[in-house]
Design a protein around this motif. Structure first.
Motif, mmCIF file in Angstrom:
data_model
loop_
_atom_site.group_PDB
_atom_site.id
_atom_site.type_symbol
_atom_site.label_atom_id
_atom_site.label_comp_id
_atom_site.label_asym_id
_atom_site.label_seq_id
_atom_site.Cartn_x
_atom_site.Cartn_y
_atom_site.Cartn_z
ATOM 1 N N THR A 102 0.830 -1.197 0.000
ATOM 2 C CA THR A 102 0.000 0.000 0.000
ATOM 3 C C THR A 102 0.870 1.256 0.000
ATOM 4 O O THR A 102 2.090 1.187 0.208
ATOM 5 N N ALA A 103 0.223 2.393 -0.220
ATOM 6 C CA ALA A 103 0.949 3.666 -0.151
ATOM 7 C C ALA A 103 1.624 3.816 1.204
ATOM 8 O O ALA A 103 2.793 4.207 1.296
ATOM 9 N N GLU A 137 -5.934 10.133 2.794
ATOM 10 C CA GLU A 137 -7.057 9.241 2.529
ATOM 11 C C GLU A 137 -6.711 8.103 1.573
ATOM 12 O O GLU A 137 -7.542 7.218 1.333
ATOM 13 N N ARG A 138 -5.493 8.117 1.039
ATOM 14 C CA ARG A 138 -5.079 7.085 0.077
ATOM 15 C C ARG A 138 -4.075 6.110 0.686
ATOM 16 O O ARG A 138 -3.450 5.319 -0.031
ATOM 17 N N ALA A 139 -3.946 6.113 2.005
ATOM 18 C CA ALA A 139 -2.919 5.314 2.674
ATOM 19 C C ALA A 139 -3.015 3.826 2.362
ATOM 20 O O ALA A 139 -1.999 3.142 2.254
ATOM 21 N N ASP A 140 -4.218 3.295 2.217
ATOM 22 C CA ASP A 140 -4.405 1.859 1.995
ATOM 23 C C ASP A 140 -4.525 1.493 0.518
ATOM 24 O O ASP A 140 -4.883 0.359 0.184
ATOM 25 N N THR A 141 -4.209 2.418 -0.368
ATOM 26 C CA THR A 141 -4.342 2.203 -1.807
ATOM 27 C C THR A 141 -3.062 1.616 -2.381
ATOM 28 O O THR A 141 -1.951 2.014 -2.019
ATOM 29 N N MET A 142 -3.229 0.661 -3.303
ATOM 30 C CA MET A 142 -2.083 0.071 -3.986
ATOM 31 C C MET A 142 -1.567 1.033 -5.059
ATOM 32 O O MET A 142 -2.339 1.807 -5.634
ATOM 33 N N PRO A 143 -0.266 0.973 -5.378
ATOM 34 C CA PRO A 143 0.308 1.913 -6.348
ATOM 35 C C PRO A 143 -0.412 1.938 -7.695
ATOM 36 O O PRO A 143 -0.582 3.004 -8.287
ATOM 37 N N GLU A 144 -0.831 0.771 -8.185
ATOM 38 C CA GLU A 144 -1.461 0.738 -9.506
ATOM 39 C C GLU A 144 -2.827 1.429 -9.533
ATOM 40 O O GLU A 144 -3.362 1.706 -10.618
ATOM 41 N N LYS A 145 -3.373 1.728 -8.368
ATOM 42 C CA LYS A 145 -4.650 2.424 -8.284
ATOM 43 C C LYS A 145 -4.462 3.939 -8.118
ATOM 44 O O LYS A 145 -5.439 4.677 -8.007
#
Length: 240
Positions: A102-103, A137-145
């Motif tokens: 994740t980020a 708010e993007r802490a749990d987002t994967m790089p490709e997203k």
């Protein structure tokens, strides 16, 4: 005493056929604490090699590199790695984020090699840094997203997680559109000013270079002053 001092620095490599390739020649440069310096050059001019030398990722074959007045030529690989990890943050054109992480995990990654409190507080420190670059708010987002600009913000947050004294940027906006690149440079300028960090930007973009306090050109491995007439004033990003 300057923070970074290059005195007659050169870098030569021996090619497989025995030919000598001179990448840098007699580079002399002094960079002060908190200063923003830009170095402009075309592909193949030696820009990345120069940044690698300043970041202790490579060593000169001629001349001397001093950091805080201390010669770096006698440092062991372990000493160089320790100084690099503690004092330098790197921002590259390619974001180099870890896939499958994740980020937040990407930003926290440099602290996995720390001891003491920073290791145990790594997730909280990473979350705070993501907030700082506008991605809380993007802490749990994967790089490709993430968009390209968001990925670069994650990379910047990762480079700042250990509060470096020097931020070295190699074409930090090269993979971004003009507006996103302007926003990224606004962010880098702001965090460097806030923390008092020294910022060195290696770029081919004269609009990015114009943001610095001092400007240089690297041509065929030779460093010299950049003609102010070629600089393009930075664009102002208008919030929608």
């Amino acid at each position: 005493m300057s923070l970074i001092e290059l005195d007659g620095v050169g870098r030569t490599v021996i090619l497989p056929d025995g030919e000598r390739l001179e990448i840098l020649r007699d580079v002399t440069l002094a960079v002060e604490v908190g200063e923003h310096v830009s170095i402009v050059g075309r592909s193949g001019s030696g820009k990345s090699t120069l940044l690698n030398l300043m970041g202790l990722l490579d060593t000169p074959t001629e001349g001397e590199y001093r950091l805080d007045g201390r010669a770096t030529s006698g440092l062991s690989q372990r000493q160089r790695a320790r100084l690099r990890g503690a004092g330098f943050g790197f921002v590259f054109q390619q974001f180099n984020l870890l896939p499958g992480r994740t980020a937040l995990q990407n930003v926290a990654a440099p602290l996995l090699y720390c001891g003491g409190r920073d290791f145990w507080r790594r997730n909280r420190l990473a979350a705070d840094m993501l907030e700082r670059v506008g991605l809380g708010e993007r802490a749990d987002t994967m790089p490709e997203k993430l968009s390209g600009g968001e990925q670069q913000r994650v990379a910047i947050a990762r480079s700042l997680i250990r509060s470096p004294r020097v931020i070295l940027c190699d074409e930090p906006t090269g993979a971004l559109d003009v507006q996103t690149g302007t926003e990224i440079m606004d962010l880098l300028d702001a965090v460097a000013a806030e923390s008092g960090a020294t910022l060195v930007t290696i770029t081919h973009d004269t609009m990015v270079a114009a943001r610095a306090h001092r400007h240089y050109r690297l041509d065929a491995g030779v460093l010299g002053p950049l003609d102010p007439a070629v600089l393009v004033p930075p664009r102002q990003v208008i919030a929608s």
